[in-house]
Design a protein around this motif. Structure first.
Motif, mmCIF file in Angstrom:
data_model
loop_
_atom_site.group_PDB
_atom_site.id
_atom_site.type_symbol
_atom_site.label_atom_id
_atom_site.label_comp_id
_atom_site.label_asym_id
_atom_site.label_seq_id
_atom_site.Cartn_x
_atom_site.Cartn_y
_atom_site.Cartn_z
ATOM 1 N N THR A 1 103.192 18.456 -94.973
ATOM 2 C CA THR A 1 103.003 19.740 -95.705
ATOM 3 C C THR A 1 101.541 20.267 -95.578
ATOM 4 O O THR A 1 101.085 21.296 -95.737
ATOM 5 C CB THR A 1 103.715 19.774 -96.977
ATOM 6 N N ARG A 2 100.649 18.977 -95.574
ATOM 7 C CA ARG A 2 99.266 19.229 -95.329
ATOM 8 C C ARG A 2 98.606 19.413 -94.147
ATOM 9 O O ARG A 2 97.426 19.813 -94.094
ATOM 10 C CB ARG A 2 98.538 17.978 -96.404
ATOM 11 N N THR A 3 99.263 19.523 -92.948
ATOM 12 C CA THR A 3 98.755 19.521 -91.717
ATOM 13 C C THR A 3 98.925 21.130 -91.277
ATOM 14 O O THR A 3 99.542 21.996 -91.801
ATOM 15 C CB THR A 3 99.770 18.685 -90.723
ATOM 16 N N GLU A 4 98.151 21.167 -90.324
ATOM 17 C CA GLU A 4 98.091 22.401 -89.512
ATOM 18 C C GLU A 4 99.102 23.000 -88.817
ATOM 19 O O GLU A 4 99.743 24.053 -88.801
ATOM 20 C CB GLU A 4 96.697 22.708 -88.457
ATOM 21 N N ALA A 5 100.276 21.947 -88.415
ATOM 22 C CA ALA A 5 101.330 22.137 -87.713
ATOM 23 C C ALA A 5 102.358 22.695 -88.800
ATOM 24 O O ALA A 5 103.121 23.855 -88.440
ATOM 25 C CB ALA A 5 101.916 20.969 -87.224
ATOM 26 N N PHE A 6 102.303 22.375 -89.989
ATOM 27 C CA PHE A 6 103.061 23.024 -91.054
ATOM 28 C C PHE A 6 102.791 24.326 -91.325
ATOM 29 O O PHE A 6 103.792 25.067 -91.284
ATOM 30 C CB PHE A 6 102.917 22.067 -92.455
#
Length: 310
Positions: free
Chosen positions: A98-103
């Protein structure tokens, strides 16, 4: 004295009519604001996505997503001999995702997809044989997340399957009920603000004492804005209280706050505008009372030119 007595009933009628119109305007103002917010902010896909986008970084939302992913994984796999450690590992992995750009990309894409499907269903003219649920296919969202993970060089990201994933957003009965309400709301968003302005202007125009009518309209507008802000706060409490136990309460509260941020701002703007109008009207009245009237030439109390002596 006779002419003054004949004017009293007319003045009372004007006062009563002005009071009714101004009260009606003050009542219609928060209702019109609520309808306009729902029609032009809540039902606008772009604004909805913009309002929901910051929630991708909200810890309450990320915790709710991590819990949902963990529960979904454990509903399909056997945790083995150490279920506690396995659950913790899966939860930490989901929390890290949830901390990624994908999320964040998937969060925006999912909100846009779901909201667009709901609005298209609500804007469709009601038909007697149209009793279908509103469903969306989350396969494009999965494809976007997979693409972002591959760009971030996540191992085996390209192996994530992208399959049709239909999800029911609204049941058939709920969709029919919301569709009828949406069309009524679309009309109210235009006519309620116009009716409020018309009633306020007419009420001030027919008032026997227009300055007091302007002050009353301002105070009534401020009161309507305060009641609207109170209704938003009460609505939040009632909404969270009626959520089922499976819904993450703090995350739902964050979503509610994000969606009603514009409405709360509009409510406090009504309060500020109404108080400002009432204050200006009151100050204007005090200044006029303190300013001595300048008598016109030739009126009693003014010395006229002395008569010329022949």
């Amino acid at each position: 004295m006779a002419p003054r007595l004949r004017l009293r009933p007319r003045s009372r009628l004007r006062h009563a009519l002005s009071a009714v119109l101004i009260a009606l305007a003050c009542l219609l103002t928060p209702c019109g604001t609520l309808a306009a917010w729902a029609a032009y902010a809540l039902y606008d896909t772009g604004r909805y996505v913009d309002a929901m986008a910051p929630l991708a970084a909200d810890p309450r939302v990320r915790d709710a997503v991590a819990d949902t992913v963990r529960d979904g994984v454990f509903s399909h796999i056997d945790p083995g001999p150490a279920p506690g450690a396995t659950r913790l590992f899966v939860h930490d992995a989901a929390r890290s995702f949830t901390r990624t750009e994908a999320f964040r990309a998937g969060w925006d894409a999912a909100n846009r997809t779901v909201h667009d499907a709901v609005i298209r269903a609500l804007r469709r003219p009601p038909r007697a044989d149209d009793h279908r649920p509103v469903t969306v296919d989350l396969a494009p969202v999965t494809a976007r997340v997979r693409h972002q993970l591959a760009r971030d060089h996540v191992p085996f990201a390209h192996r994530i399957p992208v399959q049709p994933t239909p999800v029911t957003v609204l049941g058939a009965a709920e969709a029919d009920r919301l569709r009828r309400g949406y069309h009524a709301l679309d009309v109210a968003a235009v006519w309620l603000p116009l009716a409020a302005v018309a009633c306020a202007v007419t009420g001030i125009a027919v008032a026997a004492r227009r300055r007091r009518a302007v002050a009353a309209a301002g105070l009534g507008t401020a009161l309507g804005g305060a009641l609207l802000a109170l209704a938003v706060a009460v609505g939040r409490r009632l909404t969270l209280a009626e959520l089922p136990g499976t819904v993450h309460g703090p995350a739902a509260g964050a979503v509610y706050d994000a969606l009603t941020a514009t409405l709360r701002t509009a409510a406090w703007l009504l309060v500020a505008l109404g108080l400002a109008v009432a204050l200006v009207s009151w100050l204007t009245g005090r200044v006029r009372r303190r300013t001595p009237a300048v008598p016109a030439p030739g009126t009693p109390g003014e010395l006229s030119d002395p008569p010329s002596r022949l």
